[in-house]
Design an enzyme around this catalytic site. Structure first.
Site: not given
Ligand code: UD1
Ligand code: CA
Length: 461
Positions: A15, A76, A104, A157, A230, A425
């Protein structure tokens, strides 16, 4: 017995439409997972007891974790939901412990809230305590379901909610304290038979209750603390909230802002009173700024320690130390390892790198000073360069107190200019110069008389 934490950070953030893993998306220039790590540590959980579930963009997340000192990670491989994510860290669920599970992508959950939720959890003897919040717009968050007597009975949900449940304004923050062994027993009982086709961690609440366990909630005092991101729009919203929260705190501490346009200040930055921050200024990392400074406009300061009464106008400074009453800018870059002592003046189009510049030294225009140790009261003319790199190695340049480096001098390192010495210089200095002497290292002027008299150029003119 000790407390541990599992941070869920494997999601890909579809998303967010980012190639980066979602938890690396930034709020105030700090990845969201960095905020979560700060809060988890701040709540007293030691680094070795923090495990992070990684998956999508695992290398990027791991690289960031390594920079922060390193944490245990669990891979995972497939994203099958928040419950499946926690299953990967089963070995962290040690009997007798309480374990915090936290998403997270919720950067504002602060250490105090995590600690207060743990107090509630242990005081009530709960198996699971869910951090909740009351939000006027419950948006996409999971809803907290209660029975007719108001007892917590589960989390649903949004995708799985009935029309009636959608009206519920108490939401799941995605932060939970579990008794480790109860969570371990509940995880294998999760099913993916739901609208998302995922193993939802949120279903552990119902499972724990069905097994005769105790589930409670802890409502965050500040509903803003649970906001997650999200989408890009969510992220921008979090940035706006965080920006004004940091600036609000600094205002209370006596820092002056005439406008907040383009001003972004990280949450770990400290600024002394009566310092004025001008538009277009970004200050990040562990930067400390003293009192009575003027920072900006259009400056970027990262991991620097800045003294009192310092003026930085259009300066980019990284990993540097700047003492009291230094004046730098406009259009100056201070690269890592720069130390500017009191009263140093750095003028336009000057770059300093890995160098120490002594008290009251002036580097006023168009100059590069790299890998150098410069004494006090030195004056650099316009357009000087320390040639510190021969293409293979880098060498240092040393300049004694009160030396005078003439305009357009090249100092070919390694080279040492003695105290009070002057370079003429246009010289390219290749040998060390003794104190109090003048070094001239340039071709003598050769005059060819009447050379232009018959030239085409003069005839044309
Ligand atoms: C989740 C909660 C929701 C809560 C919300 C709070 C579930 C099922 N839902 O929804 O109740 O209101 O957080 O912000 O838990 N992740 C993994 N592996 C996965 C899936 C997700 O590590 O397989 C990580 C993500 O990187 C993210 C976190 O878990 O950091 C939450 O996942 P996300 O998909 O954002 O859950 P939400 O839909 O926000
Ligand atoms: Ca989320």
């Amino acid at each position: 017995m000790s407390n541990s934490a599992i941070i869920l950070a494997a999601g890909d953030g579809k998303r967010m439409r980012s190639a980066r893993p979602k938890v690396m998306c930034e709020v105030l220039e700090e990845p969201m997972i960095g905020w979560v790590l700060d809060s988890v540590s701040g709540a007293g959980i030691s680094d070795e007891n923090i495990g992070v579930i990684v998956g999508s963009g695992a290398d990027i997340v791991k690289e960031y974790l390594a920079k922060r000192g390193g944490f245990r990670t669990f891979m995972q491989n497939e994203r099958k939901g928040t419950g499946h994510a926690v299953m990967q860290a089963e070995e962290m669920l040690v009997k007798g412990d309480n374990v915090l599970v936290i998403c997270g992508d919720s950067p504002f959950v602060n250490a105090d809230t995590i600690a207060a939720a743990l107090n509630e959890h242990t005081y009530c003897g709960n198996d699971v305590t869910v951090l909740t919040a009351e939000l006027p717009d419950p948006a996409d968050y999971g809803r907290i379901i209660r029975d007719s007597e108001g007892r917590f009975s589960g989390i649903t949900e949004k995708k799985d909610c009935t029309l009636e449940e959608l009206q519920i304004t108490e939401i799941n923050s995605g932060v939970y304290w579990f008794r480790a062994e109860t969570l371990k027993e509940a995880l294998p009982k999760l099913s993916d038979n739901n609208a998302g086709g995922e193993f939802y961690l949120t279903d552990t609440v119902g499972i724990i209750l069905d097994n005769g366990g105790k589930a409670g909630t802890f409502k965050a005092a500040d509903p803003g603390a649970v906001l997650g991101a999200n989408t890009r729009a969510d992220l921008l919203q979090l940035n706006i909230i965080a920006k004004m929260a940091v600036i609000g705190k600094l205002l209370e501490e006596g820092v002056e802002f005439v406008s907040t346009d383009g001003v972004i200040i990280g949450k770990n930055v400290t600024v002394g009173r009566d310092t004025k921050i001008l538009p277009g200024t970004i200050i990040r990392g562990n930067t400390i700024i003293g009192e009575n400074c003027v920072i900006g406009p259009n400056s970027l300061i990262e991991n620097c320690k800045i003294g009192n009464g310092v003026i930085l106008n259009n300066v980019q400074a990284y990993d540097s130390r700047v003492s009291d009453r230094v004046k730098a800018g406009p259009f100056v870059q201070l690269r890592p390892g720069t130390i500017l002592h009191e009263g140093v003046k750095i003028g336009d189009f000057v770059e300093i790198k890995n160098s120490e510049i002594g008290v009251n030294t002036a580097v006023a225009h168009l100059t590069y000073v790299g890998d150098s140790d410069v004494g006090k009261g030195v004056n650099f003319g316009c357009g000087c360069v320390t040639a510190n790199y021969d293409g293979i190695n880098k060498y240092r340049t040393t300049i004694g107190d009160y030396a005078f480096i003439g305009c357009n001098t090249n100092l070919i390192a390694p080279v040492e200019i003695g105290e009070n010495a002057t370079t003429a210089a246009g010289s390219t200095i290749t040998k060390s110069v003794p104190p109090d002497s003048l070094a001239v290292e340039r071709a003598q002027t050769k005059i060819i008389d009447h050379w232009e008299k018959n030239s085409k150029r003069i005839k044309k003119a």
